[in-house]
Design a protein around this motif. Structure first.
Motif, PDB file in Angstrom:
ATOM      1  N   THR A 159       0.847  -1.201   0.000  1.00 33.87           N
ATOM      2  CA  THR A 159       0.000   0.000   0.000  1.00 33.87           C
ATOM      3  C   THR A 159       0.876   1.242   0.000  1.00 33.87           C
ATOM      4  N   ALA A 160       0.552   2.161  -0.917  1.00 39.64           N
ATOM      5  CA  ALA A 160       1.247   3.470  -0.978  1.00 39.64           C
ATOM      6  C   ALA A 160       0.178   4.531  -1.106  1.00 39.64           C
ATOM      7  N   GLY A 161      -0.220   5.089   0.019  1.00 43.74           N
ATOM      8  CA  GLY A 161      -1.302   6.054  -0.005  1.00 43.74           C
ATOM      9  C   GLY A 161      -2.599   5.352  -0.325  1.00 43.74           C
ATOM     10  N   ASP A 162      -3.253   5.847  -1.373  1.00 41.69           N
ATOM     11  CA  ASP A 162      -4.504   5.220  -1.779  1.00 41.69           C
ATOM     12  C   ASP A 162      -4.303   4.233  -2.917  1.00 41.69           C
ATOM     13  N   ARG A 163      -3.055   3.908  -3.199  1.00 45.43           N
ATOM     14  CA  ARG A 163      -2.768   2.982  -4.280  1.00 45.43           C
ATOM     15  C   ARG A 163      -2.312   1.639  -3.696  1.00 45.43           C
ATOM     16  N   LYS A 164      -2.647   0.548  -4.430  1.00 45.14           N
ATOM     17  CA  LYS A 164      -2.313  -0.802  -3.957  1.00 45.14           C
ATOM     18  C   LYS A 164      -1.636  -1.581  -5.063  1.00 45.14           C
ATOM     19  N   LEU A 165      -0.808  -2.490  -4.600  1.00 46.27           N
ATOM     20  CA  LEU A 165      -0.171  -3.449  -5.504  1.00 46.27           C
ATOM     21  C   LEU A 165      -0.316  -4.839  -4.875  1.00 46.27           C
ATOM     22  N   TYR A 166      -0.883  -5.778  -5.650  1.00 45.82           N
ATOM     23  CA  TYR A 166      -1.039  -7.155  -5.168  1.00 45.82           C
ATOM     24  C   TYR A 166       0.092  -8.020  -5.731  1.00 45.82           C
ATOM     25  N   VAL A 167       0.681  -8.812  -4.845  1.00 46.06           N
ATOM     26  CA  VAL A 167       1.735  -9.740  -5.239  1.00 46.06           C
ATOM     27  C   VAL A 167       1.157 -11.159  -5.112  1.00 46.06           C
ATOM     28  N   VAL A 168       1.033 -11.867  -6.260  1.00 49.05           N
ATOM     29  CA  VAL A 168       0.482 -13.226  -6.281  1.00 49.05           C
ATOM     30  C   VAL A 168       1.604 -14.174  -6.680  1.00 49.05           C
ATOM     31  N   GLY A 169       2.047 -15.007  -5.735  1.00 48.35           N
ATOM     32  CA  GLY A 169       3.166 -15.897  -6.007  1.00 48.35           C
ATOM     33  C   GLY A 169       2.913 -17.313  -5.494  1.00 48.35           C
ATOM     34  N   GLY A 170       3.595 -18.297  -6.079  1.00 51.28           N
ATOM     35  CA  GLY A 170       3.410 -19.679  -5.630  1.00 51.28           C
ATOM     36  C   GLY A 170       4.283 -20.659  -6.380  1.00 51.28           C
TER      37      GLY A 170
END
Length: 583
Positions: A159-170
């Motif tokens: 999360t950076a302020g009102d922005r999001k980044l999803y990390v999907v790993g496996g």
């Protein structure tokens, strides 16, 4: 069957039964112990898989959360233009040991994909919908360029302020994952990835060379059962040394959907080899025991059968009429059982020779006495209705001359019938030595019963006995001698009249049976005790003061000659029922 053969069979059966019992007990104990060990080994392998699955999931979640909390992830989340990060997922996946990794923007658009770079810009809505749990890995159906695969994946968020980044790993659940499991000897692990609506043989994986088409066909029903019921199940598949005990465990995703089936097999080869060893050991021991039994039986019978054979030959001579035959007892000794038997045999033959003449004379006298008694008994029954008929004609002539002609006609028919019966009785007793067999013809028992009671009407009326006919209209014809069966019925009816001194009811009943017909004669007389019923058909036994004791014996003889069976049912004060079953 000779004594030697019997003894051999006894030895053989004893040895085989003992060996079979021991083998079955040992085999059952071994099979039970193998099953316990297999269950324990399978349970340990399941626990190992679950521990490895959980460890892998924790590692993946740790790595994904590490990427999501890194400065690089925050920087990507803050970047107004994500195009420069097109290849970032591949480098991050290599750095963190992940086979699958995607960076997804807050709106679901894929920024970078390590496993499928061409998916840049595509939307992955399941991430934004929250169908995952933070910090936990779960099974997921993952799409690759060559098709779908089964993956153990985790999701982290930066999360950076009102922005999001999803990390999907496996990581993929493939042969590499299965190869990390430590398998005990004789055990196998397979994984079926439930990625298609229908069963797919290509989705059945094994760490080794893989399942053959025949094995796939064998496992398919078990996999289909887990896909249908979504619960753990088991089965024993194959036969002989190729048999194996299988356990199938369902693997579900985060939403509860079935994504895979874990198959664990424990080979029955060792058990089959042990059972084969026990079986062959039992066969060898049985053959040895049979050989020993042959030797023992030969030795034992050699000491027993020779004198017994001589004794049997002598007994055969006696049976053939050589009454003075004896057995030499010198070779048998003086104290053993065979010698005692030989001496007893010699005494018996001497006594037989001494008594033979006396017995022959006694039998001749007894035979003539029985003949006389039977003749007297048989002649007595028809003479009584003759007497009654003549008396009725005399009374009609003296008291009612105008009715004499009618009475004469009825009486004449009765006289002729009974005279014919007397003639037949005399003819039979003249042929008594021949003992003629019954002349079997189709006979209607209903008609026979009606005619017999009609002839007995004068006696019945005089004794104050009423009659009741209960005839089965569906009765089939039976093969019998009509004259002999009429005599049987007349004899039973006269006995019933004698039993009802104060009047009563005589019932004649017929009944159709599956294999023939039944004829019953019942009275309401004084009845019989159980002891009297047991002795009733014995020759010369009678419960009447004026009887000869031959009537019911003759009845039983006639019924027996017809292949039938006669029985009596009675108790004191409740009358008696004589039941005749004919085939």
């Amino acid at each position: 069957m000779t004594f030697r053969t019997r003894l051999l069979l006894i030895f053989t059966l004893a040895v085989v039964a003992a060996v079979a019992l021991v083998e079955s007990v040992v085999s059952a104990a071994a099979r039970r112990r193998f099953q316990e060990v297999e269950a324990q080994r399978a349970g340990d392998l399941v626990a190992q898989f679950r521990a490895e699955f959980q460890r892998r999931g924790e590692e993946i979640a740790h790595e994904v959360n590490g990427i999501a909390s890194s400065d690089a992830a925050v920087q990507i989340a803050m970047a107004p233009d994500t195009a420069p990060y097109y290849g970032e997922a591949a480098s991050l996946a290599a750095a963190h040991g992940l086979g699958l990794l995607e960076l997804v923007a807050g709106d679901g658009a894929i920024i970078s994909s390590a496993e499928w770079p061409a998916r840049f810009g595509y939307h992955d809505d399941w991430v934004t919908q929250g169908a995952w749990k933070p910090g936990r890995a779960a099974l997921r159906r993952e799409e690759l360029p060559e098709g779908f695969t089964l993956a153990l994946s985790a999701v982290g968020a930066a999360t950076a302020g009102d922005r999001k980044l999803y990390v999907v790993g496996g990581q993929q659940l493939d042969r590499g994952f299965l190869s990390t499991l430590v398998l005990p000897a004789g055990m196998r692990v397979l994984l079926y990835r439930n990625l298609e609506p229908d069963f797919s043989a290509g989705d059945l994986l094994e760490s080794g060379p893989g399942a053959t088409p025949a094995q796939v066909a064998l496992l398919r029903p078990l996999i289909e059962r887990v896909r249908r019921d979504a619960r753990e199940t088991g089965a024993t598949l194959g036969s002989g040394a190729e048999a194996a005990t299988w356990r199938a465990l369902p693997l579900s995703g985060a939403g509860g959907e079935l994504l895979g089936v874990l198959l664990i097999a424990s080979s029955s080869r060792e058990l089959a080899q042990l059972e084969s060893f026990l079986r062959w050991t039992g066969i060898i021991v049985s053959l040895g025991g049979i050989g020993l039994g042959i030797a023992l039986s030969w030795w034992a019978t050699a000491r027993v059968t020779r004198p017994v054979r001589k004794l049997a030959e002598s007994a055969g001579k006696v049976a053939a009429g050589e009454w003075g035959t004896t057995v030499d007892t010198g070779a048998s000794g003086t104290a053993d059982e065979i010698g005692q038997l030989a001496r007893a045999f010699n005494r018996m033959t001497r006594e037989i020779s001494d008594q033979r003449e006396r017995l022959v004379q006694a039998e001749r006298v007894a035979a003539w006495r029985e003949l006389a008694r039977r003749l007297a008994h048989e002649l007595k029954n028809p003479l009584f209705p003759l007497q009654i008929t003549v008396e009725n004609m005399q009374r009609a002539r003296e008291s009612h001359p105008e009715q004499f002609d009618e009475v004469f006609r009825e009486g004449s028919s009765t006289l002729l019938a009974e005279l014919a019966n007397l003639k037949q009785i005399i003819a039979r007793f003249s042929d008594f030595a021949k003992m003629p067999a019954p002349e079997m013809r189709p006979v209607d028992l209903n008609e026979l019963a009606g005619e017999a009671l009609k002839l007995l009407q004068p006696q019945l009326a005089r004794a104050g006995v009423e009659t009741s006919l209960e005839l089965d209209p569906g009765l089939r014809l039976v093969r019998a001698d009509a004259a002999q069966m009429a005599g049987v019925l007349r004899n039973l009816a006269l006995n019933a009249i004698d039993a009802m001194a104060r009047g009563g009811v005589l019932t004649v009943r017929t009944e159709a049976l599956l294999s023939g017909a039944r004829l019953e004669v019942s009275d309401t007389g004084q009845g019989l005790t159980p002891e009297e019923c047991a002795r009733l058909f014995t020759p010369y036994y009678t419960t009447k003061t004026h009887g000869t004791g031959l009537g019911l014996a003759i009845v039983q003889s006639v019924v027996s000659d017809h292949g039938g069976r006669i029985s009596v049912e009675s108790r004191p004060g409740a009358g008696a029922t004589f039941r005749i079953d004919l085939g």
